[in-house]
Design a protein around this motif. Sequence first.
Motif, mmCIF file in Angstrom:
data_model
loop_
_atom_site.group_PDB
_atom_site.id
_atom_site.type_symbol
_atom_site.label_atom_id
_atom_site.label_comp_id
_atom_site.label_asym_id
_atom_site.label_seq_id
_atom_site.Cartn_x
_atom_site.Cartn_y
_atom_site.Cartn_z
ATOM 1 N N LEU A 21 6.050 0.980 10.284
ATOM 2 C CA LEU A 21 7.276 1.840 9.694
ATOM 3 C C LEU A 21 7.315 3.176 9.049
ATOM 4 O O LEU A 21 7.977 3.166 7.603
ATOM 5 C CB LEU A 21 8.332 0.723 8.853
ATOM 6 C CG LEU A 21 8.751 -0.121 10.274
ATOM 7 C CD1 LEU A 21 9.506 -1.675 9.571
ATOM 8 C CD2 LEU A 21 9.255 0.378 11.552
ATOM 9 N N GLY A 22 5.942 2.984 8.542
ATOM 10 C CA GLY A 22 5.191 3.951 7.838
ATOM 11 C C GLY A 22 4.823 4.558 6.006
ATOM 12 O O GLY A 22 4.384 5.175 5.686
ATOM 13 N N GLY A 23 4.475 3.196 6.134
ATOM 14 C CA GLY A 23 3.678 3.362 4.925
ATOM 15 C C GLY A 23 2.712 3.355 4.863
ATOM 16 O O GLY A 23 1.546 3.270 6.000
ATOM 17 N N THR A 24 1.876 3.664 3.682
ATOM 18 C CA THR A 24 0.555 4.204 3.932
ATOM 19 C C THR A 24 -0.158 2.477 3.258
ATOM 20 O O THR A 24 0.293 2.562 2.332
ATOM 21 C CB THR A 24 -0.327 4.943 3.246
ATOM 22 O OG1 THR A 24 1.073 6.357 3.154
ATOM 23 C CG2 THR A 24 -1.533 5.674 2.879
ATOM 24 N N LEU A 25 -0.898 2.048 3.616
ATOM 25 C CA LEU A 25 -1.916 0.606 3.510
ATOM 26 C C LEU A 25 -3.573 1.194 2.593
ATOM 27 O O LEU A 25 -3.350 1.782 4.274
ATOM 28 C CB LEU A 25 -1.621 -0.737 4.179
ATOM 29 C CG LEU A 25 -2.603 -1.737 4.530
ATOM 30 C CD1 LEU A 25 -1.477 -2.555 3.023
ATOM 31 C CD2 LEU A 25 -2.470 -2.748 5.725
ATOM 32 N N VAL A 26 -3.681 0.542 2.193
ATOM 33 C CA VAL A 26 -5.552 0.615 1.528
ATOM 34 C C VAL A 26 -5.887 -0.099 1.879
ATOM 35 O O VAL A 26 -5.668 -1.248 0.564
ATOM 36 C CB VAL A 26 -4.982 1.756 0.526
ATOM 37 C CG1 VAL A 26 -7.518 1.744 0.314
ATOM 38 C CG2 VAL A 26 -4.449 3.065 1.056
ATOM 39 N N PHE A 27 -6.840 -0.655 2.537
ATOM 40 C CA PHE A 27 -7.834 -1.859 2.194
ATOM 41 C C PHE A 27 -9.076 -1.162 1.764
ATOM 42 O O PHE A 27 -9.332 -0.923 2.354
ATOM 43 C CB PHE A 27 -8.181 -2.545 3.932
ATOM 44 C CG PHE A 27 -6.893 -3.339 3.224
ATOM 45 C CD1 PHE A 27 -5.741 -3.195 3.334
ATOM 46 C CD2 PHE A 27 -7.519 -5.167 4.797
ATOM 47 C CE1 PHE A 27 -4.565 -3.933 3.868
ATOM 48 C CE2 PHE A 27 -6.391 -5.975 5.209
ATOM 49 C CZ PHE A 27 -5.355 -5.360 4.191
ATOM 50 N N HIS A 28 -9.902 -2.769 1.450
ATOM 51 C CA HIS A 28 -11.272 -2.141 0.398
ATOM 52 C C HIS A 28 -12.010 -3.463 1.174
ATOM 53 O O HIS A 28 -11.919 -4.476 2.008
ATOM 54 C CB HIS A 28 -10.987 -2.912 -0.312
ATOM 55 C CG HIS A 28 -10.709 -1.330 -2.244
ATOM 56 N ND1 HIS A 28 -9.516 -1.278 -1.654
ATOM 57 C CD2 HIS A 28 -11.369 -0.750 -2.353
ATOM 58 C CE1 HIS A 28 -9.428 -0.309 -2.502
ATOM 59 N NE2 HIS A 28 -10.686 0.415 -2.440
ATOM 60 N N PRO A 29 -13.735 -3.678 0.865
ATOM 61 C CA PRO A 29 -14.197 -5.130 1.862
ATOM 62 C C PRO A 29 -13.220 -5.927 1.056
ATOM 63 O O PRO A 29 -13.445 -5.724 -0.135
ATOM 64 C CB PRO A 29 -15.823 -4.254 1.177
ATOM 65 C CG PRO A 29 -15.537 -2.460 0.801
ATOM 66 C CD PRO A 29 -14.071 -2.225 0.766
ATOM 67 N N LEU A 30 -14.307 -7.053 1.974
ATOM 68 C CA LEU A 30 -13.941 -7.878 2.180
ATOM 69 C C LEU A 30 -12.145 -8.095 2.556
ATOM 70 O O LEU A 30 -11.564 -9.551 2.370
ATOM 71 C CB LEU A 30 -13.981 -8.692 0.896
ATOM 72 C CG LEU A 30 -15.533 -8.858 -0.292
ATOM 73 C CD1 LEU A 30 -16.241 -9.796 -1.127
ATOM 74 C CD2 LEU A 30 -16.599 -9.480 0.942
ATOM 75 N N CYS A 31 -11.392 -7.209 2.707
ATOM 76 C CA CYS A 31 -10.238 -7.645 2.982
ATOM 77 C C CYS A 31 -9.740 -7.741 4.286
ATOM 78 O O CYS A 31 -10.601 -7.484 5.202
ATOM 79 C CB CYS A 31 -9.135 -5.854 2.377
ATOM 80 S SG CYS A 31 -8.829 -5.511 1.360
#
Length: 660
Positions: free
Chosen positions: A467-477
């Motif tokens: 729906l338009g969001g920016t999602l940032v993940f990291h190691p172990l996520c």
Amino acid sequence: MLFGASYYPPHRDEADWSADLDTMVAAHVNALRLGDFAWSRLEPRDGEYDFGWLDRYLDLAHRKGVSVLLIPPLRCPPAWLFNQDKSMAIVNESGVALGFGSRYTFCINHPLFRRKGLELASRMAERYAKHPAVIGWHLDNEYGDEPDCHCPVCAAKWRDWLRNRYGTIEALNAAWGTVFWTMEFDDFEQIHTPRLTKTYHNTGLLQAWRHFRSDCTVEIVGLHAEAVRRHDPVRPITTNLQCLHNPRTNYHHLRKHLDVVGMNYYPAYGPTARANSLGIAVNRGVLGKNIHIHELRNGPHAVPGRPNNAPAPGEIERLTLHTIANGADAIFYFQWTAVRFGPEQSHGTPTGYDGLPNRNYPEVQRIGQKLARIAPALAGTEVRSDVAVIYDFPSRWAMQTGEEWTGPAALHNDHAKKIYNAIRLLGVNCDAIGRDGPFASYKLIVAPFLSCLDEALVDRLVDYVQLGGTLVFHPLCGMKNADTEIYPRRLHPKLEKLFGIDVRDFTTAGPGERAPFSWAGGESHGELFVDLVKPGEATVAARFRGGWWDGYPAVTERCAGAGRAVWIATFADEVFYRDWIADQLARIGVRSPLGYVPPAGIEVAQRVAEDGRALLFLINTTAERQSLTLPAPMRDLWNEDALSGEVSFEPWQVRITAKG
Ligand code: GAL
């Protein structure tokens, strides 16, 4: 705006109450929190309640114009109650029953202890529901701060909780993988609490135990709230949560019992204090609205040799306004008067052992006077953010199931604070939300860690991006399910698709080892963990340089629907986060209210009202003079000044500016 302190009438001679209140009133104190730890004076013998002293104190406070947030105490019962049934002592993980002494050594599930504690709350609520001094109820103190209890009552409750969660023992065995080390159970009755053992407990068991202990706290808070609400359905109920150091309770689950969230805040003095406001953001995120600061440090802690233990002149003002900038609508210092006896004799306070003003009193008085003046401008304003970090209690618990598996004990908070601080350094507000937070309210969500997923959460994350969001993940996520089992490809399949990467391979780095990478021409580095990402549909935005992992992606991103899913393949340095997030903010159209990135020494935060009023807090977080340029002429409400162009700040100086 409530402004005051904790006060303990039983610690003072009754003859001193009036003079103490006079020093408060002269400092513009309008509210106190009191009643905690007073059970032995409120019910000196079983069933014999003595409210006389509290009646007299509340009447006196009311006559002097000071309101009270009244605390029914609960987790510190008097000696007579403990001696009726010593099985209410907490049994620790070694099987030792804690002795009477100290505080919070009692089992919150013990039936007699609960009955008596809730009865006291009920009687207090009944008696004071209509007292004109009482403006609200503050449930006990620092719920969740007691050690885990392994007593028979808790063990039986734990097994019932497990039956309810898993249904059958086969389901539990499968969920936890108890076949490992031949730990399979035949019956719920065989299941132990995680007592001291040779090495690691099963991680599924440990994670379930944390959920269980958290549920026990949520339950007792709910019962305590109910005991009060039965007699006073009107006045708000709150309690003081802690600031990230004690993760035993999922604060997001307390939402249903509290009208207002409060917290204690004891950051080290000095310039590092800003990163700690992640704790304020987390507590603000519980109800998604302004909070109370129920305990705030305010003077030198009289312990020689402790770092950052004493405020320089002006720092109490800075710390107080920093909490208000970040969403506090009530300030209670801890505590008003120094105590001559007991374990907290060294605590800094505005008035001394003799009850007379300390050196810091005039500063507190000045803050009180200015707050009273600007309260109308603050009214109705709150912190709103386009950016959030995830701070999720189950993920944090999973990070703490043993250093062997999860790295340094402080990793979760250090990494979260680093990212939060980098965002705040850009001069934009930042919220902190849990897995059930209102994702759609944010344009950018950064997850320092987010694991132990369930299907509903995965779907919400996917929808957020679509729906338009920016999602940032990291190691172990995204790596484990709710019972801590790792997905076969180290990432939930729907997230693998969302991020467009394969993260099955990885490597780790030792203390001090760096994994350099370049982004936008700048040199950055990662630490501790490197995902050896194979990009599928994702594009590579930065690559590692040097080392045998040279050329692997350090940052990938994939456009999905109307949004983007970004993977940062290591725990990067703060400068990277600051620059990279600045770039993200430019892409999604989020700007600091200043219009540019403020000098690093100045904290910038904004509170806004529904009617469009905006207050810009500018706070010098250093012992040096600072300056910045205002984009337009502003009024400085805090210092009653008109500002324009370049504005200078004395050490620790605060300005609250508004247009016009
Ligand atoms: C808090 C606690 C208070 C007091 C204070 C001392 O955590 O709620 O009762 O002990 O610490 O700093």
